[in-house]
Design a protein around this motif. Structure first.
Motif, PDB file in Angstrom:
ATOM      1  N   GLU A  84       0.841  -1.188   0.000  1.00  0.00           N
ATOM      2  CA  GLU A  84       0.000   0.000   0.000  1.00  0.00           C
ATOM      3  C   GLU A  84       0.880   1.243   0.000  1.00  0.00           C
ATOM      4  OE1 GLU A  84       0.134  -2.482   2.298  1.00  0.00           O
ATOM      5  OE2 GLU A  84      -1.631  -2.317   3.611  1.00  0.00           O
ATOM      6  N   ASP A  85       0.300   2.328  -0.432  1.00  0.00           N
ATOM      7  CA  ASP A  85       0.990   3.606  -0.411  1.00  0.00           C
ATOM      8  C   ASP A  85       1.272   3.986   1.040  1.00  0.00           C
ATOM      9  OD1 ASP A  85       1.925   6.136  -0.784  1.00  0.00           O
ATOM     10  OD2 ASP A  85      -0.021   7.004  -1.267  1.00  0.00           O
ATOM     11  N   SER A  86       2.539   4.047   1.390  1.00  0.00           N
ATOM     12  CA  SER A  86       2.891   4.355   2.779  1.00  0.00           C
ATOM     13  C   SER A  86       3.544   5.731   2.903  1.00  0.00           C
ATOM     14  CB  SER A  86       3.833   3.280   3.334  1.00  0.00           C
ATOM     15  OG  SER A  86       5.058   3.301   2.608  1.00  0.00           O
ATOM     16  N   PHE A  88       3.817   9.703   3.475  1.00  0.00           N
ATOM     17  CA  PHE A  88       3.057  10.609   4.325  1.00  0.00           C
ATOM     18  C   PHE A  88       2.565  11.774   3.473  1.00  0.00           C
ATOM     19  CE2 PHE A  88       6.051   8.898   7.667  1.00  0.00           C
ATOM     20  CZ  PHE A  88       5.103   8.091   8.253  1.00  0.00           C
ATOM     21  N   PRO A  89       1.237  11.955   3.350  1.00  0.00           N
ATOM     22  CA  PRO A  89       0.702  13.000   2.462  1.00  0.00           C
ATOM     23  C   PRO A  89       1.048  14.411   2.912  1.00  0.00           C
ATOM     24  CG  PRO A  89      -1.080  11.876   3.632  1.00  0.00           C
ATOM     25  CD  PRO A  89       0.174  11.103   3.914  1.00  0.00           C
ATOM     26  N   TRP A  90       1.449  14.580   4.179  1.00  0.00           N
ATOM     27  CA  TRP A  90       1.764  15.924   4.676  1.00  0.00           C
ATOM     28  C   TRP A  90       3.240  16.255   4.530  1.00  0.00           C
ATOM     29  CZ3 TRP A  90      -0.072  11.841   7.573  1.00  0.00           C
ATOM     30  CH2 TRP A  90       0.841  11.224   8.430  1.00  0.00           C
ATOM     31  N   PRO A 132       2.849  13.914  -2.124  1.00  0.00           N
ATOM     32  CA  PRO A 132       2.418  12.637  -2.702  1.00  0.00           C
ATOM     33  C   PRO A 132       1.157  12.737  -3.574  1.00  0.00           C
ATOM     34  CG  PRO A 132       3.169  12.264  -0.480  1.00  0.00           C
ATOM     35  CD  PRO A 132       3.226  13.756  -0.700  1.00  0.00           C
ATOM     36  N   HIS A 133       0.203  13.593  -3.193  1.00  0.00           N
ATOM     37  CA  HIS A 133      -1.033  13.649  -3.994  1.00  0.00           C
ATOM     38  C   HIS A 133      -0.796  14.224  -5.383  1.00  0.00           C
ATOM     39  CE1 HIS A 133      -1.915  17.997  -3.747  1.00  0.00           C
ATOM     40  NE2 HIS A 133      -1.385  17.937  -2.543  1.00  0.00           N
ATOM     41  N   ARG A 140       5.088   7.341  -6.173  1.00  0.00           N
ATOM     42  CA  ARG A 140       4.975   7.225  -4.713  1.00  0.00           C
ATOM     43  C   ARG A 140       5.739   6.005  -4.212  1.00  0.00           C
ATOM     44  NH1 ARG A 140      -1.218   7.697  -4.212  1.00  0.00           N
ATOM     45  NH2 ARG A 140      -1.419   9.409  -5.676  1.00  0.00           N
TER      46      ARG A 140
ATOM     47  N   VAL B 147      -0.860   0.954   7.307  1.00  0.00           N
ATOM     48  CA  VAL B 147       0.497   0.861   6.775  1.00  0.00           C
ATOM     49  C   VAL B 147       1.400   1.952   7.365  1.00  0.00           C
ATOM     50  CG1 VAL B 147       0.048   2.245   4.699  1.00  0.00           C
ATOM     51  CG2 VAL B 147       1.848   0.532   4.661  1.00  0.00           C
ATOM     52  N   GLN B 148       0.808   3.119   7.677  1.00  0.00           N
ATOM     53  CA  GLN B 148       1.631   4.184   8.262  1.00  0.00           C
ATOM     54  C   GLN B 148       2.076   3.832   9.678  1.00  0.00           C
ATOM     55  OE1 GLN B 148      -0.539   7.877   7.851  1.00  0.00           O
ATOM     56  NE2 GLN B 148      -0.285   7.907   5.630  1.00  0.00           N
ATOM     57  N   PRO B 169      -0.425  14.289  12.622  1.00  0.00           N
ATOM     58  CA  PRO B 169      -0.633  14.807  11.263  1.00  0.00           C
ATOM     59  C   PRO B 169      -1.649  13.997  10.448  1.00  0.00           C
ATOM     60  CG  PRO B 169       1.622  13.980  11.518  1.00  0.00           C
ATOM     61  CD  PRO B 169       1.012  14.000  12.870  1.00  0.00           C
ATOM     62  N   ALA B 170      -1.720  12.684  10.699  1.00  0.00           N
ATOM     63  CA  ALA B 170      -2.671  11.866   9.946  1.00  0.00           C
ATOM     64  C   ALA B 170      -4.107  12.153  10.380  1.00  0.00           C
ATOM     65  CB  ALA B 170      -2.347  10.379  10.125  1.00  0.00           C
ATOM     66  N   LEU B 245      -6.137  19.318   1.734  1.00  0.00           N
ATOM     67  CA  LEU B 245      -5.262  19.141   0.575  1.00  0.00           C
ATOM     68  C   LEU B 245      -4.352  17.931   0.749  1.00  0.00           C
ATOM     69  CD1 LEU B 245      -3.695  22.447  -0.744  1.00  0.00           C
ATOM     70  CD2 LEU B 245      -5.178  20.828  -1.922  1.00  0.00           C
ATOM     71  N   TYR B 246      -3.847  17.783   1.985  1.00  0.00           N
ATOM     72  CA  TYR B 246      -2.908  16.704   2.262  1.00  0.00           C
ATOM     73  C   TYR B 246      -3.561  15.329   2.136  1.00  0.00           C
ATOM     74  CZ  TYR B 246      -0.012  20.327   4.359  1.00  0.00           C
ATOM     75  OH  TYR B 246       0.734  21.424   4.593  1.00  0.00           O
ATOM     76  N   ARG B 248      -5.604  14.232  -0.172  1.00  0.00           N
ATOM     77  CA  ARG B 248      -5.889  13.717  -1.515  1.00  0.00           C
ATOM     78  C   ARG B 248      -4.776  12.796  -2.009  1.00  0.00           C
ATOM     79  NH1 ARG B 248      -6.420  18.078  -5.287  1.00  0.00           N
ATOM     80  NH2 ARG B 248      -7.206  19.638  -3.871  1.00  0.00           N
ATOM     81  N   ALA B 249      -4.453  11.796  -1.226  1.00  0.00           N
ATOM     82  CA  ALA B 249      -3.367  10.884  -1.618  1.00  0.00           C
ATOM     83  C   ALA B 249      -3.921   9.730  -2.452  1.00  0.00           C
ATOM     84  CB  ALA B 249      -2.673  10.350  -0.381  1.00  0.00           C
TER      85      ALA B 249
END
Lengths: 258, 249
Positions: A84-86, A88-90, A132-133, A140, B147-148, B169-170, B245-246, B248-249
């Motif tokens: 899975e995509d791991s 961090f989106p931030w 990442p987005h 990714r 997974v994180q 943050p998540a 925004l963050y 939209r992964a």
């Protein structure tokens, strides 16, 4: 890093009070710098095997040794790339790749230098400030691979890392992984359900069969690199054929188990 | 975009214009026929001469207090429910029914428990705010990708590092939805409670003006509450969008 698995097994309790043997008596000796693929159909325990070696789960029986030293739990020189995509989106690409180094207290200057180098290595130059987005699934996974390699692992564990990608991206990333593997010299344990991916990448292919998950056969892959079906069509085809047979692909009755 | 924006403004402008026309034609009777332009002028005048300030100050303090307490209870409660699956499963039906309960019907009980003064008003604001905060924090925590957390474990992060660099943050984008709704619900709770329980505050001022046929000041106060509420909500929504925004992964 040399990896020795001795009689590794994992049994889960089931809801009805019974037990389910996910993995039974897996013994394996992986040489330092070797690329080993683990292949099997879903539910054969290949992800369980990887999580046991990663120390994310405790085995019911058996031991894991790194360079001859028994070990339980996560190990600082063992890194995992997940299916899975791991990412961090931030965090930006550079922020993601430098994450492990930051957490280990590496000073900012050293970290940034190594992140810079890694961005080139995984082919993400020009995207270091992207989030990442803003990236494709393949990119990714490059980030995730860069994030583990920057820690200079002795053992790289990969759980179907290209499983969510299209076939062409999968092949391209596979070739790049081979280049990176040669440059870094780390040991790789690569879980997949793709026959072609296993043949493309691995020195040795471990075939797992389910219920209970156990090693059915270990196949030495001595095809010349870079491996292309067109280069040695006969031997390539034979190897795929052997794997298909071991995994029961050609057995019509196997369909009833799916 | 600009056409949609124009349409949005037009809808409000037309509504105000119709109201203005009807009010000037005395369509709502002699006391309630206050044109929006007069409401606005009265509001500005009342703010300038300081007539509304004690009420505004008191209401603002009550909302701040109510929201602060709602955060102090609601945030940890969300975390506790996340950590304890048994407790969460047991409480879930009550959480889902949270806003079904007509809180204000219990106001005599609030007076009995909290006495007169601002305590029962703040209590209603607190209770009204907690639900949204707790539920959204819980959802945010539950939606952290497995997974994180597995990655955090494989990197051997210390618990504090996992909390600061992964869990918080998540969770923030979803939790912030709860923080915004919690604020709005606390605000609604406080102002509504003032109608029935208070001797000061904007809710009290509106009720008092209504009972004394002071329609101009009543509408001016309503308008002020409306403007402030919408402004607060817009600020919070714009922060929320930035955080989303963050995701939209």
């Amino acid at each position: 890093m040399r990896v020795t698995l001795e009689g590794l097994g994992k049994t889960y309790p089931t809801k009805d009070g019974g037990s389910f043997v996910a993995l039974e008596n897996v013994s394996l000796d992986i040489k330092s710098g070797e690329f080993v693929a683990v292949i099997g159909i879903s539910g054969c325990g290949k992800s369980t095997l990887l999580e046991l070696v990663a120390g994310l789960q405790q085995p019911t029986s058996g031991t894991t040794q790194f360079d001859g030293v028994p070990h339980t739990g996560p190990h600082p020189r063992v890194s995992v790339v997940f299916q899975e995509d791991s990412t961090f989106p931030w965090r930006t690409v550079a922020g993601n790749i430098g994450f492990g180094l930051s957490m280990r207290g590496v000073d900012a200057k050293t970290r940034d230098a190594r992140v810079e180098q890694m961005i080139d290595m995984v082919g993400l130059r020009g995207f270091e400030h992207h989030y990442p987005h803003q990236l494709s699934g393949g990119m990714r996974q490059r980030v995730a691979i860069g994030r583990t390699l920057v820690l200079d692992p002795g053992l790289l564990l990969m759980d179907e890392p290209f499983g969510a990608l299209d076939e062409q991206t999968r092949f391209v990333l596979g070739e790049e992984l081979l280049r990176i593997w040669r440059e870094s010299g780390c040991t790789v344990l690569f879980v997949t359900h793709s026959l072609h991916e296993a043949v493309q990448l691995a020195d040795r292919i471990i075939v797992l069969t389910p219920k209970p998950g156990r090693v059915a056969r270990v196949i030495e892959n001595d095809l010349a690199r870079p491996r292309r079906e067109s280069r040695e069509p006969e031997r390539y085809g034979q190897m795929i054929g052997t794997l298909r047979e071991l995994l029961g692909f050609d057995d019509a009755r196997a369909g009833t188990r799916v | 975009m600009s056409r949609i924006l124009l349409l949005r403004i037009a809808i409000v402008a037309i509504a105000i214009a119709i109201w203005e026309g009807l009010a000037r034609a005395h369509a709502f009777g002699p006391t309630l026929s206050v044109p929006p332009t007069v409401m606005f002028a009265t509001m500005i005048a009342a703010l300038l001469d300081g007539r509304l300030l004690p009420d505004v100050g008191r209401t603002a303090a009550e909302i701040a207090l109510a929201y602060g307490i709602a955060l102090l209870i609601g945030l940890p409660l969300g975390v506790i429910l996340w950590r304890s699956r048994v407790l969460a499963t047991a409480i879930e039906p009550y959480l889902l029914a949270y806003y079904v309960i007509p809180l204000f019907a219990f106001y005599p009980l609030f007076i009995k428990i909290f006495g007169a003064g601002i305590a029962p008003i703040v209590a209603i604001g607190v209770i009204n705010g907690i639900g949204a905060i707790t539920m959204n924090v819980l959802v945010g925590l539950r939606e952290i990708p497995r997974v994180q957390l597995a990655l955090a474990r494989s990197l051997m992060l210390r618990p504090a590092q996992t909390l600061v660099h992964v869990v918080i943050p998540a969770t923030v984008p979803q939790a912030f939805v709860g923080l915004r709704l919690g604020f709005i619900y606390s605000l609604i709770g406080v102002i509504a409670a003032e109608f029935i329980l208070a001797t000061a505050g904007v809710g009290y001022r509106i009720a008092f003006a209504y009972n004394n046929f002071e329609s101009k000041i009543m509408f001016a106060t309503i308008l002020l509450v409306l403007i402030v509420s919408i402004a607060c909500n817009q600020v919070l929504i714009s922060i929320e969008r930035r955080l989303a925004l963050y995701r939209r992964a």
